[in-house]
Design a protein around this motif. Sequence first.
Motif, PDB file in Angstrom:
ATOM      1  N   GLU A   1     -13.256   5.586   3.794  1.00 53.40           N
ATOM      2  CA  GLU A   1     -11.850   5.514   4.237  1.00 53.40           C
ATOM      3  C   GLU A   1     -11.014   4.669   3.276  1.00 53.40           C
ATOM      4  O   GLU A   1      -9.845   4.978   3.024  1.00 53.40           O
ATOM      5  N   ASN A   2     -11.605   3.595   2.759  1.00 52.48           N
ATOM      6  CA  ASN A   2     -10.879   2.722   1.836  1.00 52.48           C
ATOM      7  C   ASN A   2     -10.632   3.405   0.496  1.00 52.48           C
ATOM      8  O   ASN A   2      -9.594   3.205  -0.140  1.00 52.48           O
TER       9      ASN A   2
ATOM     10  N   THR B   1     -10.352   6.636  -0.070  1.00 53.24           N
ATOM     11  CA  THR B   1      -9.558   7.869   0.019  1.00 53.24           C
ATOM     12  C   THR B   1      -8.249   7.624   0.758  1.00 53.24           C
ATOM     13  O   THR B   1      -7.779   8.458   1.530  1.00 53.24           O
ATOM     14  N   SER B   2      -7.653   6.466   0.501  1.00 51.60           N
ATOM     15  CA  SER B   2      -6.432   6.068   1.212  1.00 51.60           C
ATOM     16  C   SER B   2      -5.161   6.535   0.524  1.00 51.60           C
ATOM     17  O   SER B   2      -4.069   6.118   0.872  1.00 51.60           O
ATOM     18  N   ARG B   3      -5.316   7.378  -0.503  1.00 54.48           N
ATOM     19  CA  ARG B   3      -4.186   7.918  -1.277  1.00 54.48           C
ATOM     20  C   ARG B   3      -3.466   6.822  -2.061  1.00 54.48           C
ATOM     21  O   ARG B   3      -2.280   6.910  -2.342  1.00 54.48           O
ATOM     22  N   GLN B   4      -4.221   5.777  -2.428  1.00 57.37           N
ATOM     23  CA  GLN B   4      -3.665   4.691  -3.231  1.00 57.37           C
ATOM     24  C   GLN B   4      -4.191   4.714  -4.661  1.00 57.37           C
ATOM     25  O   GLN B   4      -3.632   4.069  -5.536  1.00 57.37           O
TER      26      GLN B   4
ATOM     27  N   GLU C   1      -9.108   9.230  -6.984  1.00 61.78           N
ATOM     28  CA  GLU C   1      -9.694   9.609  -5.697  1.00 61.78           C
ATOM     29  C   GLU C   1     -10.376  10.978  -5.765  1.00 61.78           C
ATOM     30  O   GLU C   1     -11.195  11.304  -4.914  1.00 61.78           O
TER      31      GLU C   1
ATOM     32  N   VAL D   1      -9.217  -2.028  -5.046  1.00 57.96           N
ATOM     33  CA  VAL D   1      -9.401  -1.716  -3.628  1.00 57.96           C
ATOM     34  C   VAL D   1     -10.446  -2.656  -3.002  1.00 57.96           C
ATOM     35  O   VAL D   1     -10.191  -3.252  -1.948  1.00 57.96           O
TER      36      VAL D   1
ATOM     37  N   ARG E   1      -9.781  -5.554   0.095  1.00 60.17           N
ATOM     38  CA  ARG E   1     -10.584  -5.672   1.321  1.00 60.17           C
ATOM     39  C   ARG E   1     -11.232  -7.056   1.406  1.00 60.17           C
ATOM     40  O   ARG E   1     -11.234  -7.692   2.461  1.00 60.17           O
TER      41      ARG E   1
ATOM     42  N   TYR F   1      -0.735   2.505  -5.700  1.00 59.00           N
ATOM     43  CA  TYR F   1      -0.523   1.243  -4.989  1.00 59.00           C
ATOM     44  C   TYR F   1       0.427   0.288  -5.705  1.00 59.00           C
ATOM     45  O   TYR F   1       0.785  -0.760  -5.161  1.00 59.00           O
TER      46      TYR F   1
ATOM     47  N   ARG G   1      -2.759  -3.200   4.165  1.00 56.62           N
ATOM     48  CA  ARG G   1      -3.392  -2.035   4.763  1.00 56.62           C
ATOM     49  C   ARG G   1      -4.714  -2.406   5.432  1.00 56.62           C
ATOM     50  O   ARG G   1      -5.227  -1.678   6.285  1.00 56.62           O
TER      51      ARG G   1
END
Length: 421
Positions: free
Chosen positions: A50-51, A53-56, A61, A96, A100, A295, A324
């Motif tokens: 999920e992290n 493929t967050s469109r960032q 991606e 990314v 996190r 991002y 996010r």
Amino acid sequence: MKFIKTPVKGMVDMLPADMRLRKHILEMIRQTYALYGFMEIETPVMEHIENLTSRQGGDNEKLIFKVLKRGADLRRAIDAGREEFADNGLRYDLTVPLSRYYANNKEQLPAPFKALQIGNVWRADNPQKGRFRQFTQCDIDILGDDSNLAEIELVTATSNMLTKIFSEVGITDFTIHINDRRILYAAALEAGFKEEEIGDVLISLDKFDKIGMDGIRRELVENGCPQEQADRYLAVYENAAAGVSCRDFSSKIGAGLLEDDVVENMEEIISCVQPMISSHVSISFDPTLVRGMGYYTGTIFEVTIDGYNFSIAGGGRYDKMVGRFCGQDVCACGFSIGFERIITILRDKMDSQIPVSDKCLAILIDKKAPAAKKMEAFSRAQELRAQGTMVTVQPMRKNMKQQISRLEAEGYHDFEKIYKD
């Protein structure tokens, strides 16, 4: 089944000489950034899908090495006919994971937090010179600083680090390109593009170095942009290659489309950085610099060397990424060093190997030497190692000349020979 001795496509084996060079450069990177107060951290190589493929992450991606669910979880996904059978993936960059990491540990970290992260990343890319599917990235980031002090510190530290590294092979000149995503968006709005269209427009503009203005115009029209609108948009960039200043370029953008402090911010960064870096290094506003990551929210930068068709470092401000993960925005700005590309350039320019150490000794022992002599040799080796000398103990080969030649190539220049008599 026959084993395959070559590495997986896009990945490489590192020989001892390769590792000596890499270790040497990594040590220079760590030492330089430590002087600026950056603290080294580490994050896992695998992230939640999920992290990733967050469109960032832009086009990266599309290049994720996904990791299948395991055991019963995978069976349930198959039985349910779900399209997504992966729950994790190998990280494609370090930004990314850092976001996190900060969201998860921010209560234990200083503010602002200056992080150095070095590690492997993976992209299912088309391998080529200086580009692999597994490669090392070196990132520095400042989180929790909303002023342009972060940009000034990051650009200065990275420029001085690159100057130190490349001075070893006689390269003194390189260029730091700098822009702001807010300027890119304002220029597109000035031409009448809607906000949801700007991402695709910037993908075309990002190809300026490869296809030029005519190529960008043609691509915009082919993608459905009216000719008149494409012409209006590119008219803003007609002097982009002539060293235009940020203030002059931004004067073509209508009032209200660009925040008042953007130009002043850009001029401050450039004017503060220039005196603190080598006089051979150029820092200049580049209105066509885009950086593909979704991002980025403000300042962006990139470093290039004449004669190479790739950048060697790049980064920017990403003030929305951490939020996010934790629901609260945290100002963040970072610089990523293209470690593999730097290594590629150094290999092209180097005349000799990086020595193993200033003090290197090889003790060669005749296989028929008595135990007492062997013990004496090992005892001497231990004493020298305690004093900081690198010592290797090897059996003496029949072709000693070839053996010594190989050891010299590995950085050894002092030899002791222990014979049986």
